[in-house]
Design a protein around this motif. Sequence first.
Motif, PDB file in Angstrom:
ATOM      1  N   THR A 189      -8.575   2.737   5.775  1.00 29.73           N
ATOM      2  CA  THR A 189      -8.437   2.391   4.358  1.00 29.73           C
ATOM      3  C   THR A 189      -7.244   1.468   4.152  1.00 29.73           C
ATOM      4  O   THR A 189      -7.311   0.484   3.397  1.00 29.73           O
ATOM      5  N   VAL A 190      -6.139   1.765   4.825  1.00 28.77           N
ATOM      6  CA  VAL A 190      -4.952   0.913   4.755  1.00 28.77           C
ATOM      7  C   VAL A 190      -5.267  -0.476   5.312  1.00 28.77           C
ATOM      8  O   VAL A 190      -4.875  -1.493   4.723  1.00 28.77           O
ATOM      9  N   ILE A 213       0.864  -1.182   0.000  1.00 35.04           N
ATOM     10  CA  ILE A 213       0.000   0.000   0.000  1.00 35.04           C
ATOM     11  C   ILE A 213       0.898   1.228   0.000  1.00 35.04           C
ATOM     12  O   ILE A 213       1.825   1.327   0.822  1.00 35.04           O
ATOM     13  N   ASN A 251      -1.768  -1.299  -4.089  1.00 33.30           N
ATOM     14  CA  ASN A 251      -2.762  -0.231  -4.179  1.00 33.30           C
ATOM     15  C   ASN A 251      -2.240   1.022  -3.489  1.00 33.30           C
ATOM     16  O   ASN A 251      -1.283   0.966  -2.705  1.00 33.30           O
ATOM     17  N   ILE A 297      -7.625   7.413   7.014  1.00 25.96           N
ATOM     18  CA  ILE A 297      -6.645   6.773   6.144  1.00 25.96           C
ATOM     19  C   ILE A 297      -6.237   5.421   6.719  1.00 25.96           C
ATOM     20  O   ILE A 297      -6.090   4.432   5.991  1.00 25.96           O
ATOM     21  N   VAL A 344      -3.358   4.923  -1.542  1.00 21.88           N
ATOM     22  CA  VAL A 344      -4.384   5.736  -0.891  1.00 21.88           C
ATOM     23  C   VAL A 344      -3.954   7.189  -1.056  1.00 21.88           C
ATOM     24  O   VAL A 344      -2.799   7.542  -0.836  1.00 21.88           O
ATOM     25  N   THR A 371       1.248   5.498   0.009  1.00 19.92           N
ATOM     26  CA  THR A 371       0.591   6.775   0.252  1.00 19.92           C
ATOM     27  C   THR A 371       0.879   7.721  -0.910  1.00 19.92           C
ATOM     28  O   THR A 371       2.024   8.123  -1.133  1.00 19.92           O
ATOM     29  N   THR A 392      -5.810   3.467  -6.750  1.00 20.09           N
ATOM     30  CA  THR A 392      -5.507   4.461  -5.725  1.00 20.09           C
ATOM     31  C   THR A 392      -6.827   5.040  -5.235  1.00 20.09           C
ATOM     32  O   THR A 392      -7.562   5.671  -6.002  1.00 20.09           O
ATOM     33  N   ILE A 393      -7.133   4.771  -3.984  1.00 26.07           N
ATOM     34  CA  ILE A 393      -8.401   5.202  -3.396  1.00 26.07           C
ATOM     35  C   ILE A 393      -8.254   6.627  -2.880  1.00 26.07           C
ATOM     36  O   ILE A 393      -7.364   6.927  -2.085  1.00 26.07           O
ATOM     37  N   GLN A 394      -9.133   7.496  -3.344  1.00 25.39           N
ATOM     38  CA  GLN A 394      -9.083   8.903  -2.954  1.00 25.39           C
ATOM     39  C   GLN A 394      -9.927   9.100  -1.692  1.00 25.39           C
ATOM     40  O   GLN A 394     -11.138   8.903  -1.703  1.00 25.39           O
ATOM     41  N   VAL A 395      -9.250   9.484  -0.624  1.00 25.42           N
ATOM     42  CA  VAL A 395      -9.914   9.675   0.671  1.00 25.42           C
ATOM     43  C   VAL A 395      -9.794  11.153   1.011  1.00 25.42           C
ATOM     44  O   VAL A 395      -8.834  11.585   1.649  1.00 25.42           O
TER      45      VAL A 395
END
Length: 272
Positions: A226-227, A141, A184, A223, A186, A143, A242-245
């Motif tokens: 999500t991780v 993962i 992935n 975050i 975040v 950042t 890539t998940i947009q938080v």
Amino acid sequence: MGRVQGKVALVTGGASGIGLSAAALLAREGAKVVIGDFNVEGAREAAETIKNEGGEAAGVFLDASSEQSIRDAVDFTVEQYGTLNVLFNNVGLTNLKKDVDVVNMDLEEWDRLMNVNTKSVLLGSRFAIPHMIKAGGGSIINTASMAAFASDATRSAYGASKAAVVNLTRYIATQYGKDNIRCNGVAPGLILTPAAKNNMPEPVLDIFAKYNALPYHGEADDIGYTVLFLASDESKFITGQTIQVEGGHYLANPTVPDFKAFMAQAAGASQA
């Protein structure tokens, strides 16, 4: 409980903020966690806190600008716990004084941010992947940042370095997916870590709030969770994403808040 039971995780930049949240949540859900940080005392203190709460953790020095230091942190993790299943590449730097617009940017700062923000992701992954292959798979993962998706008047190097992280995430996912390794990212928006709270005056926070779709700012645990999801088998069919938080900050046409204010003012004038 137990969402990552039995997994071994290395969290870089884990002594505070987002990294600390992720490390604590991973440990709470059953992972053995190594916290790597330049602030080694902070990393060890965080590990002790986790152990006092019933988890398993260790702290280790990690300089994300040093290839050898990153290799040593990975090796320490495997020596400490026998394997490596989860890598959270979380270290990132920014410098508002030197990383400005393209014409006036300090070029040494450009190199420094590319080295730490992007190359550290490459190196962490490079050293972790062989161990993950031996373990039968794993989850990496990274950042990134919303600066990878939206340009700004400043922080040109930071945005470029994080855009590179987004694409590197895809490359790792493509190249090692058949080895059962997922990768992935975040992408946080404004997250109220202690550093953000200390460095952002209230008027700046108000500007961010004006453009958020949600009526509040993000916190480190937003975050961290999500991780945790991306580290767990709950996300086993998600890779290269890539998940947009970011609370919907970048969701709408940027004129929406101003048009809402305009329409409210116009409605008030028509009723007068």
